[in-house]
Design an enzyme around this catalytic site. Structure first.
Site, short mmCIF file in Angstrom:
data_model
loop_
_atom_site.label_atom_id
_atom_site.label_comp_id
_atom_site.label_asym_id
_atom_site.label_seq_id
_atom_site.Cartn_x
_atom_site.Cartn_y
_atom_site.Cartn_z
N TYR A 101 0.89 -1.11 0.14
CA TYR A 101 0.01 -0.04 0.08
C TYR A 101 1.02 1.39 -0.04
O TYR A 101 0.52 2.24 -0.51
CB TYR A 101 -1.25 -0.02 1.19
CG TYR A 101 -1.93 -0.98 1.30
CD1 TYR A 101 -3.03 -0.92 0.53
CD2 TYR A 101 -1.58 -2.42 1.64
CE1 TYR A 101 -4.08 -2.07 0.38
CE2 TYR A 101 -2.57 -3.60 1.70
CZ TYR A 101 -3.75 -3.14 0.94
OH TYR A 101 -4.66 -4.29 0.90
N ASN A 124 -12.53 -0.48 -4.34
CA ASN A 124 -12.50 -0.61 -5.82
C ASN A 124 -13.47 -1.48 -6.54
O ASN A 124 -14.04 -2.60 -6.06
CB ASN A 124 -11.10 -1.74 -6.24
CG ASN A 124 -10.79 -2.20 -7.42
OD1 ASN A 124 -11.56 -1.69 -8.40
ND2 ASN A 124 -10.27 -3.36 -7.69
N CYS A 132 -6.79 -4.90 -7.70
CA CYS A 132 -6.30 -4.68 -6.14
C CYS A 132 -5.79 -5.79 -5.42
O CYS A 132 -5.17 -5.65 -4.29
CB CYS A 132 -7.59 -4.09 -5.44
SG CYS A 132 -8.96 -5.18 -5.53
N HIS A 133 -5.98 -7.01 -5.95
CA HIS A 133 -5.49 -8.24 -5.15
C HIS A 133 -3.84 -8.29 -5.16
O HIS A 133 -3.48 -9.08 -4.54
CB HIS A 133 -6.10 -9.40 -5.59
CG HIS A 133 -5.92 -9.46 -7.14
ND1 HIS A 133 -6.48 -8.93 -8.09
CD2 HIS A 133 -4.93 -10.44 -7.96
CE1 HIS A 133 -6.20 -9.40 -9.46
NE2 HIS A 133 -5.13 -10.14 -9.24
N GLU A 159 -2.04 -16.28 -10.79
CA GLU A 159 -1.19 -15.53 -11.57
C GLU A 159 0.40 -15.88 -11.50
O GLU A 159 1.11 -15.80 -12.32
CB GLU A 159 -1.44 -14.00 -11.06
CG GLU A 159 -2.67 -13.42 -11.25
CD GLU A 159 -2.71 -12.01 -11.20
OE1 GLU A 159 -1.77 -11.40 -10.61
OE2 GLU A 159 -3.59 -11.40 -11.39
#
Lengths: 175, 175
Positions: A101, A124, A132-133, A159
DNA sequence: ACCAGACTCGCCGTTTTCGGACATCAATGC
DNA sequence: GCATTGATGTCCGAAAACGGCGAGTCTGGT
């Protein structure tokens, strides 16, 4: 009063549960997780339709199949100037990467607005598409996600090419 | 964000000054007095046009000529439920008559909401057409009007067939 | 020494809450 | 007479609370 412009919605099954999609004529507005945090009922004046979501549906399916690393969709999220700044910055985090962050706050040139960035992140309206993950605590903890931490963990594992079976067994710390 | 539906505006000279007219496709939305209290600039996306105001223009001209006692126009004022209740009640006050804020409160079945009625009255977006000028203090004083008290006095004098010359000489008390 | 937690405090945009002020009016106490 | 009061809905400003943080301190256990 509110707009007369039509709003469309539809549902899409996914490995992380049913996704509720909302769009207007200029783009995708919202994605909710079934049983997610800010779960709300579709507004009574919205109309259900599949046609506006053909592109979205295909790209999300490709994403979950591990075959797409970037979305190319008309997006139309609604929020304050600050929130939009944060959200568009999300889109620039590379597939599979994570940042904190604090780093995200630096990237929008407001290095001290760390909590504000967290709050904006938490609202979001387009999770997954605006990733945002990929934002995690500075100590590596996942700290939070509108669709639940298991989902956040799943997306990051996806991912990183990790096998999907272990939705609850990932090595990533939850805290 | 806001609606895509087109908003039209135009101006109309009148005995009480220039009137700014605002409408959408479903009816008249606002009338402002040049130099009135809630005077604001037309929104940048509004488009100036005469066609939507043909009816309005004619009926207002007839009204100021003393030849029309009732308006027959599509109206589309925007406000809270309470405000709309007050405003539509205004339309039922007969030409030339006056009532007090207290009486108006009674007519909408909220006899105690007297001040709220006053506030709603003060935000009437369609003066003249919705005759808030016919509402006066219980002691007969004029008490207030978005377009200025002289205008309120003028309108009441007009409706009572008084000669127009005395815009500032009416017998009606200002307080 | 070292480390993991628990705790404190400062940071900042947003949301919520709160207190007045209003185009009032009737009743009350002085 | 005259000031005070209570009742109503909305708006507006100020103030406070609230987060998907993070850096720093302290504590206790090895």
């Amino acid at each position: 009063m509110s707009s007369n412009e039509p709003i469309w919605y539809d549902e899409l099954p996914s490995p992380v549960g049913i996704l509720r999609l909302v769009a207007d004529d200029s783009g995708l507005r919202e994605i909710w997780f079934e049983n997610g945090r800010h779960q709300k009922a579709p507004h009574s004046q919205w109309r259900r339709a599949a046609a506006p979501f053909v592109l979205v549906r295909r790209q999300l399916e490709e994403y979950f199949a591990g075959e797409r690393q970037q979305f190319e969709l008309p997006l139309h999220p609604h929020g304050t100037a600050f929130q939009l700044k944060v959200w568009w910055e999300l889109a620039r985090i590379p597939y599979g990467a994570t940042i904190s962050y604090g780093q995200l706050a630096q990237r929008i040139d407001q290095p001290l607005a760390v909590r504000a960035v967290g709050a904006a992140n938490g609202r979001n309206p387009l999770p997954i598409v605006l990733p945002c993950h990929r934002v995690i605590g500075s100590d590596g903890s996942l700290t939070g996600f509108g669709g639940g931490l298991p989902t956040k963990r799943y997306l990051l594992a996806l991912e990183n090419g990790v096998a999907h079976g272990d939705l609850f067994g990932s090595a990533l710390r939850t805290r």
